[in-house]
Design a protein around this motif. Structure first.
Motif, mmCIF file in Angstrom:
data_model
loop_
_atom_site.group_PDB
_atom_site.id
_atom_site.type_symbol
_atom_site.label_atom_id
_atom_site.label_comp_id
_atom_site.label_asym_id
_atom_site.label_seq_id
_atom_site.Cartn_x
_atom_site.Cartn_y
_atom_site.Cartn_z
ATOM 1 N N ILE A 98 0.851 -1.186 0.000
ATOM 2 C CA ILE A 98 0.000 0.000 0.000
ATOM 3 C C ILE A 98 0.889 1.238 0.000
ATOM 4 C CG2 ILE A 98 -2.038 -0.996 1.102
ATOM 5 C CD1 ILE A 98 -1.028 0.136 3.766
ATOM 6 N N HIS A 99 0.357 2.333 -0.535
ATOM 7 C CA HIS A 99 1.055 3.613 -0.482
ATOM 8 C C HIS A 99 1.123 4.085 0.968
ATOM 9 C CE1 HIS A 99 1.009 3.982 -4.834
ATOM 10 N NE2 HIS A 99 -0.287 3.720 -4.840
ATOM 11 N N LYS A 100 2.256 4.641 1.344
ATOM 12 C CA LYS A 100 2.414 5.030 2.740
ATOM 13 C C LYS A 100 1.446 6.139 3.148
ATOM 14 C CE LYS A 100 6.169 8.499 2.609
ATOM 15 N NZ LYS A 100 7.509 8.798 3.174
ATOM 16 N N ALA A 101 0.880 6.858 2.171
ATOM 17 C CA ALA A 101 -0.089 7.906 2.502
ATOM 18 C C ALA A 101 -1.264 7.354 3.294
ATOM 19 C CB ALA A 101 -0.588 8.584 1.227
ATOM 20 N N LEU A 102 -1.579 6.066 3.108
ATOM 21 C CA LEU A 102 -2.689 5.470 3.845
ATOM 22 C C LEU A 102 -2.431 5.484 5.351
ATOM 23 C CD1 LEU A 102 -4.821 2.469 2.866
ATOM 24 C CD2 LEU A 102 -3.734 2.410 5.109
ATOM 25 N N GLN A 103 -1.165 5.470 5.751
ATOM 26 C CA GLN A 103 -0.822 5.453 7.172
ATOM 27 C C GLN A 103 -0.605 6.850 7.749
ATOM 28 O OE1 GLN A 103 -1.057 2.791 8.797
ATOM 29 N NE2 GLN A 103 -0.480 1.028 7.568
ATOM 30 N N ARG A 104 -0.697 7.870 6.906
ATOM 31 C CA ARG A 104 -0.466 9.226 7.408
ATOM 32 C C ARG A 104 -1.555 9.592 8.416
ATOM 33 N NH1 ARG A 104 1.987 13.871 3.520
ATOM 34 N NH2 ARG A 104 3.169 14.903 5.178
ATOM 35 N N GLY A 105 -1.166 10.265 9.449
ATOM 36 C CA GLY A 105 -2.096 10.556 10.533
ATOM 37 C C GLY A 105 -1.925 9.590 11.685
ATOM 38 N N VAL A 106 -1.598 8.332 11.361
ATOM 39 C CA VAL A 106 -1.199 7.372 12.389
ATOM 40 C C VAL A 106 0.314 7.444 12.567
ATOM 41 C CG1 VAL A 106 -1.113 4.942 13.037
ATOM 42 C CG2 VAL A 106 -3.157 5.855 11.935
ATOM 43 N N GLY A 162 -4.991 4.987 8.287
ATOM 44 C CA GLY A 162 -5.207 3.550 8.194
ATOM 45 C C GLY A 162 -6.401 3.155 7.357
ATOM 46 N N VAL A 163 -7.031 4.119 6.691
ATOM 47 C CA VAL A 163 -8.218 3.874 5.865
ATOM 48 C C VAL A 163 -7.881 4.127 4.400
ATOM 49 C CG1 VAL A 163 -10.517 4.756 5.282
ATOM 50 C CG2 VAL A 163 -9.893 4.417 7.660
ATOM 51 N N GLY A 164 -8.427 3.293 3.527
ATOM 52 C CA GLY A 164 -8.358 3.538 2.094
ATOM 53 C C GLY A 164 -9.675 3.125 1.475
ATOM 54 N N THR A 165 -10.619 4.069 1.383
ATOM 55 C CA THR A 165 -11.968 3.738 0.923
ATOM 56 C C THR A 165 -12.587 4.922 0.204
ATOM 57 O OG1 THR A 165 -14.166 2.961 1.624
ATOM 58 C CG2 THR A 165 -13.021 4.458 3.107
ATOM 59 N N ASP A 166 -13.513 4.642 -0.686
ATOM 60 C CA ASP A 166 -14.321 5.677 -1.334
ATOM 61 C C ASP A 166 -15.720 5.734 -0.742
ATOM 62 O OD1 ASP A 166 -12.333 6.556 -3.111
ATOM 63 O OD2 ASP A 166 -12.808 4.975 -4.552
ATOM 64 N N ASP A 167 -15.923 5.043 0.383
ATOM 65 C CA ASP A 167 -17.248 4.994 1.003
ATOM 66 C C ASP A 167 -17.093 5.005 2.522
ATOM 67 O OD1 ASP A 167 -19.967 4.832 1.321
ATOM 68 O OD2 ASP A 167 -20.113 2.701 0.829
ATOM 69 N N LEU A 168 -16.515 6.081 3.040
ATOM 70 C CA LEU A 168 -16.227 6.143 4.467
ATOM 71 C C LEU A 168 -17.491 6.043 5.315
ATOM 72 C CD1 LEU A 168 -14.137 6.559 6.734
ATOM 73 C CD2 LEU A 168 -14.496 9.029 6.484
ATOM 74 N N GLY A 169 -18.575 6.626 4.850
ATOM 75 C CA GLY A 169 -19.799 6.630 5.647
ATOM 76 C C GLY A 169 -20.399 5.251 5.839
ATOM 77 N N THR A 170 -20.354 4.435 4.796
ATOM 78 C CA THR A 170 -20.923 3.076 4.869
ATOM 79 C C THR A 170 -19.976 2.086 4.192
ATOM 80 O OG1 THR A 170 -22.202 3.517 2.851
ATOM 81 C CG2 THR A 170 -23.324 3.842 4.971
ATOM 82 N N PRO A 171 -18.794 1.894 4.742
ATOM 83 C CA PRO A 171 -17.833 0.995 4.098
ATOM 84 C C PRO A 171 -18.290 -0.457 4.178
ATOM 85 C CG PRO A 171 -17.038 1.628 6.253
ATOM 86 C CD PRO A 171 -18.278 2.439 6.004
ATOM 87 N N GLN A 172 -17.766 -1.246 3.271
ATOM 88 C CA GLN A 172 -18.147 -2.656 3.127
ATOM 89 C C GLN A 172 -17.302 -3.495 4.090
ATOM 90 O OE1 GLN A 172 -18.076 -3.579 -1.029
ATOM 91 N NE2 GLN A 172 -18.340 -5.776 -0.728
ATOM 92 N N VAL A 173 -17.627 -3.430 5.391
ATOM 93 C CA VAL A 173 -16.788 -4.095 6.388
ATOM 94 C C VAL A 173 -17.489 -5.222 7.136
ATOM 95 C CG1 VAL A 173 -15.257 -2.121 6.735
ATOM 96 C CG2 VAL A 173 -17.337 -2.316 8.115
ATOM 97 N N ALA A 174 -18.797 -5.283 7.122
ATOM 98 C CA ALA A 174 -19.515 -6.328 7.865
ATOM 99 C C ALA A 174 -19.524 -7.634 7.076
ATOM 100 C CB ALA A 174 -20.944 -5.880 8.153
ATOM 101 N N TRP A 175 -19.403 -8.753 7.790
ATOM 102 C CA TRP A 175 -19.476 -10.061 7.137
ATOM 103 C C TRP A 175 -20.918 -10.388 6.789
ATOM 104 C CZ3 TRP A 175 -17.646 -13.684 4.319
ATOM 105 C CH2 TRP A 175 -18.232 -14.951 4.294
ATOM 106 N N ARG A 176 -21.194 -10.495 5.495
ATOM 107 C CA ARG A 176 -22.517 -10.895 5.017
ATOM 108 C C ARG A 176 -22.407 -11.972 3.945
ATOM 109 N NH1 ARG A 176 -23.245 -5.108 5.503
ATOM 110 N NH2 ARG A 176 -24.691 -4.643 7.218
#
Length: 264
Positions: A98-106, A162-176
């Motif tokens: 991953i690009h290190k920019a994803l970890q920026r802020g952490v 630590g986030v890389g998403t285009d849907d921060l409000g409702t990301p696809q994270v739950a197991w379904r």
């Protein structure tokens, strides 16, 4: 494609025969569930009971991740794979950078320039009804993710903290039963499929170098874990090229693996 047989085997890192992992599986009654719910139980445990945080290195045993009680993409993937195989669910590892920019802020700005341009990343692929399902959404615990959603209520695309998403409000994270993602938009390179993390880390190691590796394991990761705890508690630092986050203080327990001696 490899057969299912090696995808159910223990390895040095996937030590699901360890007493602590067997006790967890037995104590939760996960063996009594059908396959869909077995996957969901292991996934939800790793996502939320093993909080987001940074271990001493990537190639530690699943039982060590469980003992730490926290992990990041690679170490949480190791634990999830061990639990799945302990539940007779075939799984494999897909490696990336991953690009290190994803970890920026952490990663604190004071040491951000020292971080390598690309960072090792992985997700778990699980065999479900004859098809492979990608599992990446387990990396961030719900409290940490909720803090970022609160900090950026009007933003959907985010690469940082630590986030890389285009849907921060409702990301696809739950197991379904389907794919889950939370860092996918930060991926730089595809490193291919591996039967187990042991083989992946034999082929790929994080390009820190001896000095940066020592600094990371002894100092920087504790600093990062302290920041993760602060973010989870609502103190989200500003980073370049992003709007200032909303600040809402939340009650939070101390982050495991964090040192209180570092300032943000």
């Amino acid at each position: 494609m490899p057969t299912d047989t090696p995808l159910l085997q223990p390895t040095r890192l996937l030590d699901f025969t360890a007493g602590s992992i067997q006790d967890l599986i037995d104590g939760r009654g996960w063996r009594d569930l059908d396959q869909h719910r077995r996957i969901g139980a292991a996934y939800d445990f790793v996502r939320n009971q093993i909080r987001f945080g940074y271990n001493r290195r990537d190639d530690i045993r699943a039982s060590d991740v469980l003992a730490d009680g926290y992990g990041q993409c690679n170490t949480k993937a190791t634990l999830l794979m061990a639990l799945l195989r302990g539940l007779d669910v075939p799984c494999r590892l897909h490696g990336f950078t991953i690009h290190k920019a994803l970890q920026r802020g952490v990663v604190p700005e004071a040491v951000y320039a020292l971080a390598p341009a690309e960072i090792l990343h992985s997700w778990v692929e699980v065999r479900v009804d004859g098809r492979w399902v990608n599992l990446e959404g387990f990396i961030l615990d719900a409290d940490y993710l909720a803090a970022l959603q609160t900090a950026f209520p009007d933003r959907q695309s985010l690469c940082g903290y630590g986030v890389g998403t285009d849907d921060l409000g409702t990301p696809q994270v739950a197991w379904r039963g389907g794919d889950t993602y939370i860092q996918r938009t930060g991926i730089a390179r595809d490193l291919g499929l591996y039967d187990d993390p042991d083989t992946f880390y034999r082929d790929h190691r994080q390009a820190f170098g001896p000095l940066r590796d020592w600094l990371y394991s002894r100092l920087v990761r504790h600093w990062m874990n302290a920041r993760v705890g602060q973010i989870r508690g609502g103190r989200v630092p500003s980073i370049p090229d992003l709007p200032a986050p909303h600040t809402v203080r939340r009650r939070s327990t101390p982050q495991p693996g964090a040192s209180s001696s570092h300032e943000t």
